[in-house]
Design an enzyme around this catalytic site. Structure first.
Site: not given
Ligand SMILES: *Cc1c(COP(=O)(O)O)cnc(C)c1O
Length: 360
Positions: A102, A172, A196
């Site tokens: 990511w 993030d 999530k």
């Protein structure tokens, strides 16, 4: 009806009480005669739902008054571009710490807008650890420093907060926001896709400090300009209303569990059950350095990868699903977000024990 233990990385398992409440309010939200999906985003009913979700999130995270909470769309990948569009503010470069898939994605997106200085990278350890801050080469002139607080694919997580001085820290937190307390004051900006640990997909939460608003590049679409969204209560465009409603229910559930401190305890207990088993097994193993292991996403390997499919089939037959690792890493991954009960992790470990006895 029977529900499985769902170890999906996202969209992911949600608290059953939240789903039940949403089901009971599906046709008629609190006497309004409407589903939340059917409400005008500017009507009095949705205004209440929106305000409730905001205030619960602010309360759980103790978000200071000089931060705005925005409910946007476009996901964390959208934010990978929206962050530089808004935060460069005349600067030519930004610092990024590369801890895995990511982070790499964030770096790639940012490169369209600025020079990216990779201040530290864990590539040499195959992204199995987080580089200590004394190894970072930060640029004092950077517009901001970007980290991925929890690498959902590789399973590494920061258990400390970097100190970036006067350069804003951007994180993030897609896969760990609401899993533990966060000292928001140490960040300039936090962003997270909801799917999530906070709700359904379609909603992106952005927490941004006031002084970082107002510097968007002229090319920035209005819907992605933090200043304009903040000034319009995140309703410059029609917000993802149903996802915001579910976020509110999830926040209420977290509060009912005792808040983020209690959530952190619960998550530590669950993760310890799984990691202790992995560390004592001669058949299963964790690739991640102990100090940096994620409490949310636990990648693991079988000694003999040829048995991966047998393992997954057996898990499925026992009501445990979505354990296959991400395609770039292979192996297995168990995502154990807030809503995964301890009994789900215990059931997984019991199955792994049984599997080891049969195949080791
Ligand atoms: C899932 C995830 C993303 C991507 O989110 P989208 O909603 O698909 O944009 C980005 N970063 C992290 C850490 C994630 O877990």
């Amino acid at each position: 009806m029977s529900r499985v233990f769902n170890f999906s990385a996202g969209p992911a398992t949600l608290p059953e009480t939240v789903l039940r409440q949403a089901a009971s309010e599906m046709l008629d939200w609190q006497g309004s005669g409407m589903s939340v999906m059917e409400m005008s985003h500017r009507g009095k009913e949705f205004t209440t739902i929106h305000a409730q979700a905001h205030s619960l999130l602010r309360e759980l995270l103790s978000i200071p008054d000089n931060y705005r909470v925005l409910f946007l769309q476009g996901g964390a990948i959208g934010q990978n571009a929206i962050v530089p569009m808004n935060l460069l503010r005349g600067k030519a470069s930004a610092d990024y710490v590369n801890t895995g898939e990511w982070s790499k994605r964030s770096i790639q997106e940012a490169q369209a807008f600025c020079r990216v200085n990779v201040a530290a990278s864990a590539e040499a350890s195959q992204f199995t650890s987080i580089p200590l801050q004394d190894q970072w080469r930060l640029d004092p002139n950077a517009a901001y420093v970007h980290i991925c607080a929890n690498e959902t694919i590789g399973g590494v997580e920061y258990h400390w907060t970097p100190d970036t001085g006067s350069v804003p820290l951007v994180a993030d937190m897609s896969s760990n926001l609401l899993s533990k307390p966060v000292d928001v004051r140490k960040f300039g900006l936090i962003y997270a896709g909801a799917q999530k640990n906070m709700g359904p997909s379609g909603l992106t939460v952005v927490i941004v400090r006031d002084d970082l608003l107002g510097g968007a590049l002229p090319i920035t679409p209005s819907a992605f300009d933090y200043r304009q969204q903040a000034d319009n209560d995140s309703m410059l465009n029609t917000p993802p209303t149903y996802a915001i409603y579910i976020l509110g229910l999830v926040c209420q559930w977290v509060k009912d569990q005792g808040g983020l401190q209690a959530m952190a305890q619960h998550n530590q207990t669950k993760a310890a059950v799984l990691y202790d088993f992995l560390d004592n097994s001669r058949f299963f193993s964790s690739p991640v350095a102990r100090a940096d292991r994620s409490l949310m996403n636990v990648p693991f390997r079988l000694k003999d990868a040829a048995l991966d499919d047998v393992f997954l089939k057996g898990a499925q037959a026992r009501g445990m699903v979505q354990l296959k690792g991400h395609r770039v890493l292979g192996g297995m991954r168990a995502s154990i977000y807030n809503a995964m009960p301890l009994e789900g992790v215990r059931a997984l470990v019991a199955y792994m024990q049984e599997f080891e006895q049969q195949h080791a």
